[in-house]
Design an enzyme around this catalytic site. Sequence first.
Site, PDB file in Angstrom:
ATOM      1  N   ASN A 156     -13.588   6.235  12.203  1.00 17.30           N
ATOM      2  CA  ASN A 156     -12.045   5.616  11.885  1.00 17.30           C
ATOM      3  C   ASN A 156     -11.750   4.472  10.797  1.00 17.30           C
ATOM      4  O   ASN A 156     -12.619   3.382  10.784  1.00 17.30           O
ATOM      5  CB  ASN A 156     -11.870   5.363  13.282  1.00 17.30           C
ATOM      6  CG  ASN A 156     -11.100   5.813  14.043  1.00 17.30           C
ATOM      7  OD1 ASN A 156     -10.657   6.772  14.694  1.00 17.30           O
ATOM      8  ND2 ASN A 156     -12.254   5.762  15.598  1.00 17.30           N
ATOM      9  N   GLU A 157     -11.544   5.509  10.103  1.00 14.11           N
ATOM     10  CA  GLU A 157     -11.394   4.115   8.459  1.00 14.11           C
ATOM     11  C   GLU A 157     -10.602   3.155   7.306  1.00 14.11           C
ATOM     12  O   GLU A 157      -9.786   3.028   8.970  1.00 14.11           O
ATOM     13  CB  GLU A 157     -11.791   5.031   7.097  1.00 14.11           C
ATOM     14  CG  GLU A 157     -12.970   6.106   7.038  1.00 14.11           C
ATOM     15  CD  GLU A 157     -14.322   5.898   6.636  1.00 14.11           C
ATOM     16  OE1 GLU A 157     -14.357   4.125   6.464  1.00 14.11           O
ATOM     17  OE2 GLU A 157     -14.738   6.143   6.329  1.00 14.11           O
ATOM     18  N   PRO A 158     -11.106   2.569   7.393  1.00 13.71           N
ATOM     19  CA  PRO A 158      -9.697   1.101   7.569  1.00 13.71           C
ATOM     20  C   PRO A 158      -8.462   2.347   7.312  1.00 13.71           C
ATOM     21  O   PRO A 158      -7.986   2.727   6.631  1.00 13.71           O
ATOM     22  CB  PRO A 158      -9.832   0.726   6.070  1.00 13.71           C
ATOM     23  CG  PRO A 158     -11.431   0.347   6.397  1.00 13.71           C
ATOM     24  CD  PRO A 158     -11.425   2.290   6.104  1.00 13.71           C
TER      25      PRO A 158
END
Length: 638
Positions: free
Chosen positions: A168-170
């Site tokens: 879950n990236e920025p």
Amino acid sequence: MIQEIEYKQVGQFEKSKFEKIHNEIFPDSSVASKLVAHEIATLIKQKQQEGKPCVLGLATGSSPIKVYEELVSLHRSGELSFSNVVTFNLDEYHPMDASHQQSYYHFMHQHLFDHVDINPENINIPDGTVPLQEMDQYCIDYEMKIKKYGGLDFQLLGIGRTGHIGFNEPGSHPNSGTRIITLDHVTRTDAASDFNGLEHVPKKAVTMGISTILKSKRVLLLAWGHKKASVVKQTVEGEITSNIPASFLQQHKNTTIILDDEAASELTRIKTPWVVDQCIWNEQLKFKAVTWLSQELNKPVLKLTDKDYNDNGMSGLLAVEGSSYDLNIKIFNNLQHSITGWPGGKPDADDTNRPERALPAKKRVLIFSPHPDDDVISMGGTFLRLIDQGHDVHVVYQTSGNIAVTDDEALKFAEVAQNFHSDKDDDTYTKVIEFLRSKNQGDIDILEVRKIKGLIRRMESVGATRYFGLDDEKVHFLDLPFYETGKIMKKPLGEEDIKITEDIIKKIKPHQIYAAGDLADPHGTHKVCLDAIFNAVKNLKTIDFMNDCWVWLYRGAWQEWDVSEIEMAVPLSPHEVSKKTNAILYHQSQKDRVMFQGEDSREFWLRARERNRNTAELYDKLGLADYEAIEAFKRYIF
Ligand code: F6R
């Protein structure tokens, strides 16, 4: 027997002005990993007694490896069965075939599943081969399956430098479920060396969502090492924001973050404990506090006032020390005494306030270099001074460093050698050339190729040490066995590595040992090399010559000591800086396209230059002399 869990539970944690997630700090990730494994084992057993499945959410990456090791060892000793365990992995690259060396499927089997009695049907890992058009349904099914088991009982997490949990990236939403995502550039850079270059790192991944993770009944996040320190601080102390997806864990009621000292080093209560609470002021903490204040206020140490101390939570320190005047002078003198142009000690000088002993005037010096270039990168100027000042200097390259030589470079040398050699059909050259020309991504080098790559690095090192004026017989290559896997993943430190290290120390009988105390290199080789030295010096401790041996730690290309830790600061002249640069440039295979760059994309000579310059500027700002560059060392007492 499974030990009692020693870290405090979440219930005993009170949110403070700074920290919003329960966290526990350990000096060493091995000890911490064992405790985590024991928490998981306790949960599995408890569920067994209740006749229920234990549903575990699992992570890959470097952080959980020792946890899996411990779980395997508990299983092997007959203490733990995985018969009731159901697992759901967080993520998988996309596209990615399960058989690929870098797939998370491969990772999980290699580190855990192949060694325990889990029912293969209970293993769930996102499938990296699902076509994109079928992905939505696949992800819904993955979520449904977790739900069918009553949700996750436990979720193990690592954290990426972007603040990602799972992938879950920025930008990830707190309500996100399992889905396909695009990997952040930083994440791909971090994975580049595992894939032999950024261009081979997949651009996408399938990951459980933030909401999937937050629904787990218990969450444990692991973070080790200096390079996680900044994101850990933002996660624990910052606002909840999708820019740092891990910060959503602040909303989870049963999360613990497990840290080692380095990963915790930016937390306010560690970095500047005096702004959090009353402190017990030992000499080390005073040094740290005053040098911090001077940098914070951009004021030389001798100009700090009582008001500066009081305004910054240090009135307690003033109470102990009397006045800023006395304290400033004391700390200034400490800094001053760390500086020496005589790293091997100054002959015929009073050494009471010098970092090194004056005697013996001519010392036997042993410089350990984990890879064949860390010596010049990290302490090239000091190395040169030690030779110029007449010491008997030996350099010992601990590993062959062969992994970091590109195939093109090796092919070039093999073809030059073949063309130069009169017997054009020499088997070895043909074998090497044919292998390299038909090599597929991920293939492990044959022995002959590893040998030529190792030799390239050897000859570069010899070039650099000759340039410094060192005789060839003072240059030693250990080729420690732990490193020689042909893969990025190395073997653990073994008895043989320690024995080889002991032998060279016994042979040289040094008065000084220099070693890389840099624990933040991307693949842990420096740490293993340092452990080999620590073990060796401890084993040799009772031998007479060791009473006279001091160990100095330098830091590698990735970080520098905090100024409060520096015990010997060696200034370099502009001429020495340029000689050091030239020596680094002898390592041609590590120029331009460095394979294991870490998070900094600049070439090593540039990084070394800037780092040594920064240390010099720091001393200048603290109110000391303005040198061209400084190399820094910390003493290790064994
Ligand atoms: C792995 C995962 C990632 C890693 C993170 C840290 O399944 O989902 O979030 O936990 O990238 O990786 P390491 O542990 O290698 O630093």
